[in-house]
Design an enzyme around this catalytic site. Sequence first.
Site, PDB file in Angstrom:
ATOM      1  N   ARG A 135      36.251  28.316  51.528  1.00  0.00           N
ATOM      2  CA  ARG A 135      35.660  29.848  51.574  1.00  0.00           C
ATOM      3  C   ARG A 135      34.511  30.162  52.673  1.00  0.00           C
ATOM      4  O   ARG A 135      33.889  30.904  52.439  1.00  0.00           O
ATOM      5  CB  ARG A 135      34.922  30.095  50.041  1.00  0.00           C
ATOM      6  CG  ARG A 135      35.952  30.129  48.998  1.00  0.00           C
ATOM      7  CD  ARG A 135      36.768  31.431  48.741  1.00  0.00           C
ATOM      8  NE  ARG A 135      37.692  31.447  47.750  1.00  0.00           N
ATOM      9  CZ  ARG A 135      37.178  32.229  46.460  1.00  0.00           C
ATOM     10  NH1 ARG A 135      36.111  32.519  46.617  1.00  0.00           N
ATOM     11  NH2 ARG A 135      37.979  32.132  45.679  1.00  0.00           N
ATOM     12  N   ARG A 191      34.587  43.672  55.578  1.00  0.00           N
ATOM     13  CA  ARG A 191      35.275  44.016  54.132  1.00  0.00           C
ATOM     14  C   ARG A 191      34.833  45.347  53.683  1.00  0.00           C
ATOM     15  O   ARG A 191      36.051  46.046  53.007  1.00  0.00           O
ATOM     16  CB  ARG A 191      34.305  42.997  53.201  1.00  0.00           C
ATOM     17  CG  ARG A 191      34.787  43.134  51.829  1.00  0.00           C
ATOM     18  CD  ARG A 191      35.939  42.425  51.341  1.00  0.00           C
ATOM     19  NE  ARG A 191      36.139  42.418  49.912  1.00  0.00           N
ATOM     20  CZ  ARG A 191      36.458  43.553  49.362  1.00  0.00           C
ATOM     21  NH1 ARG A 191      36.962  44.626  50.015  1.00  0.00           N
ATOM     22  NH2 ARG A 191      36.777  43.520  48.064  1.00  0.00           N
ATOM     23  N   ARG A 215      31.647  36.246  51.556  1.00  0.00           N
ATOM     24  CA  ARG A 215      30.329  37.181  51.357  1.00  0.00           C
ATOM     25  C   ARG A 215      28.976  36.620  51.649  1.00  0.00           C
ATOM     26  O   ARG A 215      28.122  37.681  51.967  1.00  0.00           O
ATOM     27  CB  ARG A 215      30.447  37.845  49.956  1.00  0.00           C
ATOM     28  CG  ARG A 215      31.587  38.647  49.605  1.00  0.00           C
ATOM     29  CD  ARG A 215      31.849  38.947  48.143  1.00  0.00           C
ATOM     30  NE  ARG A 215      32.104  37.824  47.499  1.00  0.00           N
ATOM     31  CZ  ARG A 215      32.588  37.612  46.359  1.00  0.00           C
ATOM     32  NH1 ARG A 215      32.655  38.659  45.589  1.00  0.00           N
ATOM     33  NH2 ARG A 215      32.881  36.255  45.789  1.00  0.00           N
ATOM     34  N   TYR A 254      46.919  31.588  36.683  1.00  0.00           N
ATOM     35  CA  TYR A 254      46.531  32.893  36.968  1.00  0.00           C
ATOM     36  C   TYR A 254      47.940  33.970  36.597  1.00  0.00           C
ATOM     37  O   TYR A 254      47.597  34.888  35.942  1.00  0.00           O
ATOM     38  CB  TYR A 254      46.295  33.155  38.539  1.00  0.00           C
ATOM     39  CG  TYR A 254      44.825  33.076  38.777  1.00  0.00           C
ATOM     40  CD1 TYR A 254      43.704  33.526  38.324  1.00  0.00           C
ATOM     41  CD2 TYR A 254      44.573  31.487  39.370  1.00  0.00           C
ATOM     42  CE1 TYR A 254      42.547  33.345  38.664  1.00  0.00           C
ATOM     43  CE2 TYR A 254      43.300  30.970  39.675  1.00  0.00           C
ATOM     44  CZ  TYR A 254      42.282  31.799  39.398  1.00  0.00           C
ATOM     45  OH  TYR A 254      41.085  31.439  39.735  1.00  0.00           O
ATOM     46  N   ASP A 292      44.535  34.546  50.405  1.00  0.00           N
ATOM     47  CA  ASP A 292      44.302  34.350  49.078  1.00  0.00           C
ATOM     48  C   ASP A 292      45.294  33.507  48.554  1.00  0.00           C
ATOM     49  O   ASP A 292      46.430  33.687  48.901  1.00  0.00           O
ATOM     50  CB  ASP A 292      43.676  35.239  48.339  1.00  0.00           C
ATOM     51  CG  ASP A 292      43.149  34.884  47.103  1.00  0.00           C
ATOM     52  OD1 ASP A 292      41.695  34.857  47.118  1.00  0.00           O
ATOM     53  OD2 ASP A 292      43.599  34.814  45.954  1.00  0.00           O
TER      54      ASP A 292
END
Length: 353
Positions: free
Chosen positions: A29, A42, A33, A158, A79
């Site tokens: 990652r 973003r 952020r 998921y 992703d």
Amino acid sequence: MAQHRRGDRAVLRVLSGEPVFPPPAWVMRQAGRYLPEYREVRATAGSFLDLCYTPDFAVEVTLQPIRRFGFDAAILFSDILVVPDALGQNVRFVEGEGPRLDPIAGRAEFSALRQVDDPAIFEHLKPVFETVSRLRAELPSETTLLGFCGAPWTVASYMIGGRGTQDLAPARALAKNDTSLVDELIDRLVTVQTEYLIRQLRAGADAVQIFESHAGTLPDTDPDALSRWSFQPIARMIAGVRAHVPDAKIIVFARGSGLDGHARVVDETGASAVGVDWAVDLAELRRRIPDTVVTQGNVHPDTLIEGGAALDAAVDAVRDAVEGKPHIFNLGHGITPQTPVAHVEQMLARLRR
Ligand code: CP3
């Protein structure tokens, strides 16, 4: 300046079994952020999926941590959930909450997914391959470009649960009650994602990582569960990729599989390396596995937030555990948004000293 890079595609050399010291480094990652420049892109990209599917944006955010820190590998910005999206499941990312999918609760929803030979799947993923090609052209030659996908069990979890529920109980329940449906879903993911990885490698990825982030949710009452739902499907993917790209370098991150699970990954899947989570004692794992096995990891993301002496000690512990053995430095899970940028600099300086 390139002086802090390990040079000569050190990550690929390690993946071929060569011990490099200090080990080359990247961070799961690493585009994200915690970086102000990521937050800026973003904000202009619209939705998170728009960011993933717009090569201009995806290339830019992939390159940001390479420019700032000189990591030895760049990882494609995307992703694991673009695959369910390409299969026609409704996937969205809710601000501050995470991914939401319309759950596959049974046969009806499963039947609505695209079949493996539907050309719409890879048409949908085309921007990802364009991003990979552009990245390989733009990156410094010594920087290894990693593609990736999720492991079938993690992605299926998921798809079935519809979200990252704490223990992914819905997937476990379905795996217990309708085994054949879960088997079929996993088969579909094996087939589609094998092709997905091949296409990433052909577009310019130097190596790929398979994220089994939810190995820890497999029923621990069943000793065969890890093999059956996780390692065997991954092994089929790896064999399938190598049938088309011989000698493809593939890292498997088997988070939550414990010391035993981590020790079995390379043997049971044919992976080139095992990505080690923060819960495993790396020194103990290294003592348990042959010196030729390639490892990656595993500083705790919280220690990176903490910084200071604790971080230095954690970096030193990894260095001590892997000297003379093939290892790629990383965290034991993804870097978190609250991580101070200065701590990443401290970590790399300590590692490369
Ligand atoms: O590592 C990288 O820099 C490459 C990009 C990457 C992302 N997700 C970007 C992302 C990679 C390799 C992933 C993999 C991924 N995605 C995994 C496996 C690794 C892991 O962390 O266990 C999983 C389980 C997912 C699913 C996912 N995507 C979740 C649970 C979330 C929400 C949690 C969060 O951090 O917000 C995402 C969103 C996501 N994927 C973000 C990023 C940068 C944050 C979204 C944003 O910027 O708004």
